[in-house]
Design a protein around this motif. Structure first.
Motif, mmCIF file in Angstrom:
data_model
loop_
_atom_site.group_PDB
_atom_site.id
_atom_site.type_symbol
_atom_site.label_atom_id
_atom_site.label_comp_id
_atom_site.label_asym_id
_atom_site.label_seq_id
_atom_site.Cartn_x
_atom_site.Cartn_y
_atom_site.Cartn_z
ATOM 1 N N VAL A 150 4.840 -1.749 2.959
ATOM 2 C CA VAL A 150 3.798 -1.371 4.194
ATOM 3 C C VAL A 150 2.792 -1.221 3.567
ATOM 4 O O VAL A 150 2.286 -1.216 2.529
ATOM 5 N N ALA A 204 9.180 2.663 10.299
ATOM 6 C CA ALA A 204 7.874 2.080 9.880
ATOM 7 C C ALA A 204 6.654 2.330 10.933
ATOM 8 O O ALA A 204 5.956 2.103 10.945
ATOM 9 N N ALA A 261 0.289 -3.313 13.709
ATOM 10 C CA ALA A 261 1.506 -3.336 13.174
ATOM 11 C C ALA A 261 2.036 -5.307 12.732
ATOM 12 O O ALA A 261 2.119 -5.199 14.575
ATOM 13 N N ARG A 282 -4.143 -1.266 6.635
ATOM 14 C CA ARG A 282 -4.933 0.181 7.044
ATOM 15 C C ARG A 282 -3.170 0.484 7.916
ATOM 16 O O ARG A 282 -2.248 -0.226 8.999
ATOM 17 N N ASP A 283 -3.093 2.009 8.000
ATOM 18 C CA ASP A 283 -2.023 2.756 8.806
ATOM 19 C C ASP A 283 -2.096 3.252 10.331
ATOM 20 O O ASP A 283 -1.657 2.670 10.792
ATOM 21 N N ASP A 284 -3.717 2.810 10.600
ATOM 22 C CA ASP A 284 -3.960 2.771 11.929
ATOM 23 C C ASP A 284 -4.379 1.791 12.358
ATOM 24 O O ASP A 284 -5.063 0.749 13.800
ATOM 25 N N ASP A 323 0.772 -1.406 -0.030
ATOM 26 C CA ASP A 323 -0.050 0.013 0.388
ATOM 27 C C ASP A 323 0.866 1.154 -0.472
ATOM 28 O O ASP A 323 0.378 2.173 -0.913
ATOM 29 N N ARG A 324 1.971 1.218 0.181
ATOM 30 C CA ARG A 324 2.621 2.456 0.376
ATOM 31 C C ARG A 324 4.205 2.180 0.678
ATOM 32 O O ARG A 324 4.035 0.742 2.022
ATOM 33 N N GLU A 336 5.835 4.300 14.701
ATOM 34 C CA GLU A 336 5.479 6.301 15.111
ATOM 35 C C GLU A 336 6.095 6.140 16.423
ATOM 36 O O GLU A 336 6.326 4.863 16.794
ATOM 37 N N ARG A 367 -2.081 -4.431 9.798
ATOM 38 C CA ARG A 367 -1.059 -3.975 9.156
ATOM 39 C C ARG A 367 0.753 -4.469 9.285
ATOM 40 O O ARG A 367 1.459 -5.117 9.962
#
Length: 326
Positions: free
Chosen positions: A41, A113, A49, A44-46, A24-25, A115, A76
């Motif tokens: 990645v 990758a 992981a 979804r980012d949220d 996805d990115r 946060e 993710r």
């Protein structure tokens, strides 16, 4: 997530369940020696992981079935090519390859990758598991790992305990496996003979034809010089002292027919880990467990997320909501 497959996957001839989905990115990680390499990645980012690190002679394509399972379950997935594999640049010299480099690259991926303050379930197969062990003392791993998976791997004595070349003499067996790991002869192209030889060494009893084909195409894509350089590192591997320092909840997976890292390695790891959540032995499977039994591997990773990562995220969300109300 996109269902299309990547261009390199088509060129590699990986199809069906083994055709890697497009990420996805992409991000870029920068390791301790300044080398920059791509990080994929998926999902979804949220979402919670899961970070995956592959083994010797493989690449991110190796994880395709597991990535599909995990993203379909709402997770993710972060994956990257080990140094010199896939799209990751090779080391500047063969002597630069080391377990410290493995740890450096994994920590760079975690920094790129995740946060600030974010945690993940981190899983490694074969040399990827050794990567996790090598990073046991690194603050990035200790702070980021909600839970770990060590899959088809070992901490020491790889050449003595391997059974790819089943010689009775321990001395001769060790010497033969050292030669095998450091061999500089090309493996390709993929032929019925080379596919059968790789299946014998890496897969379990009665492997599926499509699994043997995918294994051959992934392994034989690894550059010969990179394969030999990392093989030399594995021949001398001894990270056993670091295993008790992996204090995150850790699951262990092994195929009972694994000739490269036989089941004794997994049992030893399970006994040494301070918080082993379970030893999962897959009957009749070989070394490439994520290709042979992706559903079983995905299920263990998902269980680690549910038990050790998702509850923490829910509690954090509740705390943030309570603060907003207050």
């Amino acid at each position: 997530m996109s269902a299309r497959t990547t261009g390199p996957a088509r060129r590699a001839g990986l199809t069906g369940a083994y055709a890697p989905p497009a990420p996805d990115r992409e991000l870029v990680a920068r390791s301790g020696d300044g080398i920059r390499f791509p990080v994929e990645v998926y999902g979804r980012d949220d979402a919670p992981a899961v970070v995956l690190t592959h083994g010797w002679t493989c690449n991110t394509h190796f994880w395709a079935p597991v990535i599909r399972d995990l993203t379909a379950s709402g997770y993710r997935v972060v994956a990257y090519d080990q140094r010199g594999h896939g799209r990751s640049p090779a080391a500047r010299t063969p002597k630069a390859y080391s377990t410290a480099m493995l740890a450096d690259d994994l920590c760079a991926v975690l920094d790129a990758a995740l946060e600030p303050g974010e945690r993940a379930v981190i899983g490694g197969h074969s040399m990827g598991g050794m990567t996790i062990m090598a990073a046991a003392d690194r603050p990035q791993l200790r702070e980021r790992a909600a839970a770990l998976l060590l899959c088809s791997t070992g901490a020491q004595h790889l050449t003595a305990e391997a059974r790819v070349i089943p010689l009775r003499s321990a001395r001769l067996r060790t010497a033969a496996h050292r030669l095998l790991l450091g061999a500089k002869a090309p493996l390709g192209p993929v032929t019925p003979l080379s596919r059968k030889a790789l299946a014998y060494g890496t897969l379990g009893r009665r492997p599926r034809k499509e699994t043997a084909e995918a294994t051959a195409r992934i392994v034989q894509a690894c550059p010969t010089a990179v394969r030999a350089a990392w093989g030399g590192v594995l021949a001398e591997l001894d990270v056993a002292v670091k295993v008790p320092r992996l204090d995150a909840p850790t699951a262990v997976i092994i195929g009972t027919h694994d000739r490269l890292t036989p089941v004794g390695h997994a049992r030893q790891l399970a006994a040494m880990l301070p918080h082993c959540t379970g030893l999962h032995e897959l009957p009749g499977r070989g070394h490439m467990t994520p290709l042979e039994e992706p559903g079983a591997v995905s299920a263990v990773l998902a269980e680690l997320v549910r038990d050790h990562l998702a509850p923490v995220q829910k509690n954090a969300a509740r705390s943030e909501k309570a603060e907003e109300i207050a």
